[in-house]
Enzyme design. Structure first.
Site, PDB file in Angstrom:
ATOM      1  N   ARG A 197      -0.694  -0.617  -2.901  1.00 43.73           N
ATOM      2  CA  ARG A 197      -2.086  -0.295  -2.546  1.00 43.73           C
ATOM      3  C   ARG A 197      -2.569   0.968  -3.261  1.00 43.73           C
ATOM      4  NH1 ARG A 197      -6.080  -1.577   1.734  1.00 43.73           N
ATOM      5  NH2 ARG A 197      -4.779  -3.320   2.368  1.00 43.73           N
ATOM      6  N   ALA A 233      -4.343  -1.480   8.435  1.00 46.66           N
ATOM      7  CA  ALA A 233      -5.159  -1.955   7.308  1.00 46.66           C
ATOM      8  C   ALA A 233      -6.638  -2.054   7.672  1.00 46.66           C
ATOM      9  CB  ALA A 233      -4.642  -3.304   6.788  1.00 46.66           C
ATOM     10  N   GLU A 269      -9.818   3.191   8.009  1.00 44.28           N
ATOM     11  CA  GLU A 269      -9.246   3.907   6.869  1.00 44.28           C
ATOM     12  C   GLU A 269     -10.247   4.398   5.824  1.00 44.28           C
ATOM     13  OE1 GLU A 269      -4.863   2.047   6.281  1.00 44.28           O
ATOM     14  OE2 GLU A 269      -6.531   0.638   6.039  1.00 44.28           O
ATOM     15  N   THR A 314      -2.575  -6.620   2.137  1.00 46.44           N
ATOM     16  CA  THR A 314      -2.215  -7.200   0.851  1.00 46.44           C
ATOM     17  C   THR A 314      -1.091  -8.228   1.008  1.00 46.44           C
ATOM     18  OG1 THR A 314      -0.848  -5.236   0.454  1.00 46.44           O
ATOM     19  CG2 THR A 314      -3.027  -5.296  -0.552  1.00 46.44           C
ATOM     20  N   PHE A 370      -2.045   6.212  13.627  1.00 48.63           N
ATOM     21  CA  PHE A 370      -2.333   6.511  12.219  1.00 48.63           C
ATOM     22  C   PHE A 370      -1.356   5.852  11.250  1.00 48.63           C
ATOM     23  CE2 PHE A 370      -3.408  10.446  14.687  1.00 48.63           C
ATOM     24  CZ  PHE A 370      -4.766  10.221  14.762  1.00 48.63           C
ATOM     25  N   GLN A 392       2.101   0.157  17.127  1.00 47.67           N
ATOM     26  CA  GLN A 392       0.965  -0.545  16.559  1.00 47.67           C
ATOM     27  C   GLN A 392       1.294  -1.994  16.234  1.00 47.67           C
ATOM     28  OE1 GLN A 392       0.312   3.363  13.947  1.00 47.67           O
ATOM     29  NE2 GLN A 392      -1.000   1.714  13.264  1.00 47.67           N
ATOM     30  N   GLU A 407       3.668   1.937  13.204  1.00 50.83           N
ATOM     31  CA  GLU A 407       3.670   0.549  12.734  1.00 50.83           C
ATOM     32  C   GLU A 407       5.090   0.017  12.598  1.00 50.83           C
ATOM     33  OE1 GLU A 407       2.061  -2.205   9.026  1.00 50.83           O
ATOM     34  OE2 GLU A 407       1.194  -0.228   9.349  1.00 50.83           O
ATOM     35  N   PHE A 457      -2.769   3.895   3.695  1.00 48.44           N
ATOM     36  CA  PHE A 457      -1.645   3.079   3.224  1.00 48.44           C
ATOM     37  C   PHE A 457      -1.465   3.145   1.716  1.00 48.44           C
ATOM     38  CE2 PHE A 457       0.873  -0.930   3.082  1.00 48.44           C
ATOM     39  CZ  PHE A 457       1.703  -0.703   4.160  1.00 48.44           C
ATOM     40  N   ARG A 498      -2.611   6.142   7.549  1.00 47.60           N
ATOM     41  CA  ARG A 498      -4.030   5.812   7.372  1.00 47.60           C
ATOM     42  C   ARG A 498      -4.442   5.803   5.890  1.00 47.60           C
ATOM     43  NH1 ARG A 498      -8.354   8.851  11.273  1.00 47.60           N
ATOM     44  NH2 ARG A 498      -9.959   7.230  11.328  1.00 47.60           N
TER      45      ARG A 498
END
Length: 780
Positions: free
Chosen positions: A326, A529, A731, A460, A244, A213, A248, A360, A358
């Protein structure tokens, strides 16, 4: 008359925005023609890698005897920490705590210690079993509570969000409840597992095909471990079979191993772990243990909240800092807390390093918020929906709009969403019928819940809120589109291509969507995100507008007319009184040496965040949703089923309603699975036992609600200047599954006449539901 022609023409192009358009690869997906990384033809001489992993959760590596491994049939060589030519670290946050291979210590059961390179994957896999490793076993901690008790450190600095003054609010409160909730993790269970395929080039060059990702991060990590500049590394991603969040940062390891081996032996190298190793060696959704303290008045309105969120982060930092941040950002969900203090505790544990998933961290925060609402409702003998409504964010008139991180909630549409869903789902009548049913039935109990979602949209980490795109128009009028986002089945490429088609007013089929590659768009952010369409759609629109400006300037000069009179519509361009085909205009522009390529760029405005102060505007806007779920529970076994779910979700002015509905449906099912059936379990030695589909239960088709209705809030339109006034959809709907969890809680509470909150931990497996029922029965 001219205006009518243009309006009608705009409606006639295929694939315009705000219309249903099937996924560009849908037919390929179902027919098997969609090509993934493992489908790439292997050049002659391709080698295969497989990881050798630790068999202890925590221990010093006294010795590692790999002689038998090297002597095994087909083995070309092995890689250890000593073979990393550059920096032996793939930490996505640069904390230097995540080695490709450890030097002298194993920190979790299943940690990769070395890689075998062989002529076949089977040979490499078999050879890993021949390693002889001697450990000095050390004490280990597997969960956040035991880690805190053992004095383990945080993997990154904790965050505190604070507003108001909780001490006097608690002291003067009429009602106060304290509790603890355990929220389980979740495996990504993507259909396509982790995979990387590296092809060496001349000098320092290497090309890496992988399923990630975040191509730019994979590029930087490969360059980092090879000790070469990023411009020597090219990362390509055509599509993923699901991500998902699991692809990442977790792909870094596989890309690094493949690239190191490819350059060492100057041959192509592929690494593809089997599902068991994929699940044991890669991170998951963070488990949380939440301690909460909530004060409220007799009407159920919250007066103060104090929450501590301890997370199982694993042995390294990975993305645990922003994930636990988060969680705090969403610990309010839809509710205003007049006085609040929220603290994260990202705990180091001797488990695989947990990572993005998903939502986060947001879903864990939302579940904690809903638990406090539930506690208040049962303490006061009220419907939880009544308590939810009483605590919603308000407006400037009542001052109830400031979040714990001091961002104002300016676009709250939840009262309307909840009201419409409450009416369309017939919630009140059904709840009354369920109360009557439960009073009559001693075995089968039912429950219903209507829960809201408020989810902040933006990374963020502010610098990630940027994107690039590249558009070429060829002299035959065909269009080549490339952007920094990655396609993992969510329809991102389709949406961005629709934006471009709409900008040029040409048919969708004219646009060629190409693989994501670091060669074309540099320094991209992860497709995460929920920002894929927001960022890449705007970047692509920026590139299209640059090209249109050049074409309009050329046409105005060529036809001697004012630029304002030139309009694109229905594959044509209206220039004064003439209609010219888009193809013809492009061909003439090419002959006149007009530049027909443009790089677009976008950065999200307005956002800022001061982590040290715990204040700012980390989110550009909020997405909202609501779901109403009804369940039936067998009190003799704890087994249950979801009878009905109604969803009303906010996606702003949808770019593609049919794709967005698909995302909502899928997210709900995945969220429901996280909270009901998907359980991660480690034994006392630190070995993950739920490491395959045979031991880890994701929802089946038979687990879906018997009656399942999903609607988009068609009246919603983003107040911010997002791409075509749409809202993110990846998300936010994941947390709609909380309604199932809350409905189960009501069904369980019925055995004690709703006098006590059942305090179900997640996932609410049938075993946990049964134990909660028995616990309440013994108190009767």
């Amino acid at each position: 008359m001219k205006h009518d022609i243009i309006t009608d023409a705009k409606k006639s192009i295929s694939g315009a925005v705000h219309t249903d358009r099937r996924h560009d690869s849908a037919e390929k997906h179902v027919t098997g023609r969609a090509e993934y990384c493992d489908d790439i033809a292997e050049p002659q001489g391709t080698l295969h890698a497989y990881l050798g992993t630790s068999t202890v959760a925590h221990g010093l590596i006294r010795s590692m005897d790999l002689e038998a491994v090297l002597a095994a049939p087909g083995v070309i060589g092995v890689l250890t920490a000593a073979d990393v030519p550059g920096c032996n670290d793939i930490s996505p946050t640069g904390q230097n705590d995540e080695p490709v291979f450890p030097v002298d210590k194993s920190e979790f059961h299943g940690q990769p210690l070395f890689a075998v390179i062989a002529t076949s994957r089977d040979a490499a896999r078999r050879a890993t079993e021949l390693a002889k490793i001697d450990y000095e076993v050390l004490p280990h901690a597997l969960d956040p509570v035991s880690a805190m008790e053992a004095g383990y450190p945080h993997v990154t600095a904790p965050l505190k969000l604070e507003r108001g003054d909780i001490a006097p609010a608690f002291d003067s409160a009429k009602n106060r409840i304290q509790g603890r909730m355990t929220i389980g993790g979740q495996d990504h269970m993507y259909l396509e597992g982790q995979i990387a395929f590296a092809i060496p080039g001349e000098d320092d060059d290497v090309i890496v095909h992988c399923s990630t990702q975040h191509p730019s991060e994979a590029q930087h990590m490969v360059a980092h471990v090879l000790g070469v500049p990023s411009n020597a590394v090219t990362v390509n991603v055509r599509r993923m079979g699901g991500g998902f969040g699991g692809k990442e940062s977790q792909m870094n390891l596989f890309c690094a191993v493949a690239a190191i081996a490819a350059k060492k032996w100057n041959r192509p190298v592929k690494i593809r772990p089997d599902r068991d190793q994929d699940m044991t060696a890669t991170g998951k959704r963070h488990d949380f243990v939440v301690d909460y303290d909530v004060a409220f008045d007799d009407s159920g309105r919250i007066e103060a909240v104090d929450g501590t969120f301890a997370a199982r982060c694993g042995y390294s930092s990975d993305l645990s800092g922003p994930v636990t941040d988060r969680a705090l950002f969403h610990a309010d969900n839809a509710y205003f807390y007049p006085n609040v203090r929220l603290t994260s505790r990202p705990m180091k544990t001797n488990t695989v390093s947990n990572t993005a998933f998903r939502g986060f961290g947001g879903p864990q925060g939302v579940v904690a918020a809903e638990r406090m609402i539930e506690e208040i409702a049962y303490a006061l003998g009220k419907d939880p929906l009544e308590i939810r409504k009483a605590n919603f964010y308000g407006d400037r008139n009542d001052g109830r709009l400031l979040t714990p991180y001091h961002q104002e909630v300016e676009d709250n549409i939840l009262p309307r969403l909840i009201g419409e869903l409450e009416s369309s789902s017939d919630y009140q009548a059904r709840r009354e019928a369920i109360l009557q049913h439960n009073a009559r039935s001693s075995i089968l109990k039912r429950g219903i819940a209507l829960t809201p979602v408020k989810f902040g949209i933006s990374f963020t980490a502010t610098w990630y809120n940027q994107a690039g795109a590249l558009i070429h128009i060829y002299n035959d009028g065909s269009i080549h589109l490339n952007h920094g986002g990655t396609e993992m089945g969510q329809g991102l490429n389709t949406k961005v291509a629709q934006v471009v088609a709409d900008a040029f007013q040409v048919d969708f089929e004219r646009i060629k969507i190409t693989k994501t590659t670091t060669e074309k768009v540099p320094n991209t952010s992860a497709t995460a995100a929920s920002s894929g369409s927001d960022l890449n759609g705007m970047a692509a629109l920026n590139a299209a507008e640059q090209l249109k400006e050049r074409l309009v300037a050329f046409a105005a000069e060529r036809w001697n007319t004012e630029p304002e009179t030139i309009r694109f519509h229905n594959n044509m361009v209206e220039i004064g009184s003439e209609l010219v085909s888009f193809n013809d205009l492009v061909r003439q522009a090419y002959m006149a040496r007009v530049h027909l390529s443009a790089a677009g760029f976008y950065k999200t405005p307005k956002i800022h965040w001061d982590r040290a102060a715990g204040k700012g505007r980390p989110f550009y806007y909020f997405a909202y949703g609501a779901s109403c779920s009804e369940v039936s529970v067998d009190t003799l076994t704890g087994e249950y089923r979801v009878e009905r779910t109604d969803i009303l979700h906010d996606v702003g002015k949808s770019l593609n309603p049919i794709l967005d509905k698909g995302q909502v449906e899928g997210a709900f099912i995945q969220g429901m699975g996280w909270l009901t059936t998907e359980e991660l379990w480690w034994d006392q030695t630190g070995r993950l036992r739920t490491h395959a589909p045979s031991t880890y239960k994701i929802p089946l088709a038979s687990d879906r609600p018997r009656q399942f209705t999903v609607k988009l809030a068609e009246w919603s339109e983003n107040k911010e200047r997002t791409i075509k006034r749409s809202k993110a959809v990846g998300e936010p709907p994941f947390m709609l599954g909380v309604s199932v969890f809350e409905a189960l809680s009501m069904a369980v509470a019925s055995v004690a006449d709703y006098r006590e909150c059942p305090r179900l931990d997640a996932p609410a497996t049938p075993e946990r539901v049964l134990m909660a029922i028995e616990r309440l029965k013994t108190r009767e």
